[in-house]
Design an enzyme around this catalytic site. Structure first.
Site, short mmCIF file in Angstrom:
data_model
loop_
_atom_site.label_atom_id
_atom_site.label_comp_id
_atom_site.label_asym_id
_atom_site.label_seq_id
_atom_site.Cartn_x
_atom_site.Cartn_y
_atom_site.Cartn_z
CG LEU A 162 8.48 61.05 12.01
CD1 LEU A 162 9.24 60.94 13.33
CD2 LEU A 162 9.15 60.20 10.94
CG ASP A 163 3.05 56.71 9.74
OD1 ASP A 163 2.55 57.64 9.08
OD2 ASP A 163 3.45 55.64 9.24
NE ARG A 164 -1.77 58.74 18.66
CZ ARG A 164 -2.98 58.68 19.18
NH1 ARG A 164 -4.02 58.50 18.38
NH2 ARG A 164 -3.17 58.80 20.48
#
Length: 337
Positions: A162-164
């Site tokens: 997942l993106d940060r």
């Protein structure tokens, strides 16, 4: 810097040797050290010595100032001669390992976010702002924190990413055999991934599937970005509106037919309604209109994962949006009244 005292020569000022097991050493307080507590002075000049060890040698009387035992609160004067006992110093390898190790607060934060665990899997409701792994200036993320907390699990690996700034369901395999099985499900598109997103503006399309290829590694100002591009990889995203908040924003349910980098963010922006708070693909002017409602970050949340393993019942895991998400939604609802 400390100076060593060779055997049988108590007042010799020969240079100290670095590393472990050095002898007694002496250091002289300078003009800038006048008035400083001895514990703070030693912490400053002995950066490769644990602070706990510094306090231990002070408690046991092994540190002397001008021949007298020093207490932690002893204050120095210019010219004071400080005697130090042999010290067990950290090696460069130990210091590098400590710099790379996840902090205690991160380990506890990630461990508290676990929402499911069995013999094969750990599932975390990843908080927004926490990276899934170290890199890009970060020494540690979720996977490093879990490995540090569970050293007995030797094969922990991320199943997906997942993106940060995206919150929600993040799955980690405990064994490589499980990892291979789940990766096969992802490749065959046999794993359903659903997201919640708040996009800027009023979504006008109803339920809409966007099937547009995406190309990565295009550079914009030195950063990697993803764009809709004819030479890219196939990417399929289905958007369904849940609730409109006037012309300000729309809450969407999103399902993925593929799993490309930044797929939801780029497809939403291409449709003219980027994710609220998305600094890379978003709309700052429309984001500004949502600031009074508490918008402070990107509003994309991995809501659930569903799949069926060999010889097992369908497995579904869901993660509720974080409190700050619900607070913004509640304020937007109040704004409609």
């Amino acid at each position: 810097m400390p100076r060593s005292e060779p055997p049988n020569s108590p007042d010799t000022d020969s240079p100290a040797k670095t590393g472990q097991g050095q002898g007694v050493s002496y250091v002289e307080a300078g003009e800038g050290d006048a008035g400083q507590r001895i514990d703070n002075f030693l912490s400053r000049i002995l950066k490769d010595v644990p602070r706990s060890l510094i306090y231990r040698i002070l408690r046991t009387g092994e540190v002397r100032v001008n021949g007298k035992r020093a207490k932690p609160e002893t204050r120095l004067a210019e010219g004071d001669r400080i005697r130090l006992p042999p010290l067990q110093r950290k090696t460069e390898e130990q210091r590098a390992a400590e710099r790379a190790a996840p902090s205690r607060s991160l380990r506890e934060f990630v461990d508290s976010a676990i929402i499911h665990e069995d013999r094969d899997l750990i599932v975390v409701n990843k908080p927004a702002g926490v990276a899934v792994h170290g890199g890009s200036g970060l020494s540690a993320g979720v996977i490093e924190a879990l490995r540090a907390t569970h050293p007995e699990l030797k094969e922990l690996e991320l199943v997906h990413r997942l993106d940060r700034d995206t919150s929600g369901v993040l799955m980690i395999a405990k064994r490589r055999a499980v990892l291979r099985e789940l990766h096969a499900l992802l490749r065959e598109r046999d794993m359903e991934k659903r997201y919640l997103a708040l996009v800027v503006g009023r979504w006008p399309f109803g339920a809409k599937t966007i099937d547009l290829p995406l190309k990565t590694n295009l550079k914009q100002g030195g950063e990697r970005v993803v764009r809709v591009h004819a030479d890219g990889q196939q990417a399929i995203t289905t958007f369904k509106p849940i609730q409109h908040f006037g012309k300000l924003a729309t809450l969407l349910d999103i399902s993925l037919g593929t799993g490309r980098t930044h797929q939801i963010r780029v497809h939403a922006a291409h449709a003219g309604h980027p994710i609220a708070g998305d600094e890379k693909y978003g709309d700052r002017e429309r984001d500004a209109k949502l600031k009074p409602f508490g918008l402070q970050r990107m509003f994309l949340h991995a809501q659930s994962l569903t799949f069926e393993r060999k010889g097992a019942k369908p497995f579904t895991v869901s993660a509720p949006p974080p409190p700050d998400w619900q607070a913004v939604i509640d304020k937007l609802k109040q704004g409609l009244k």
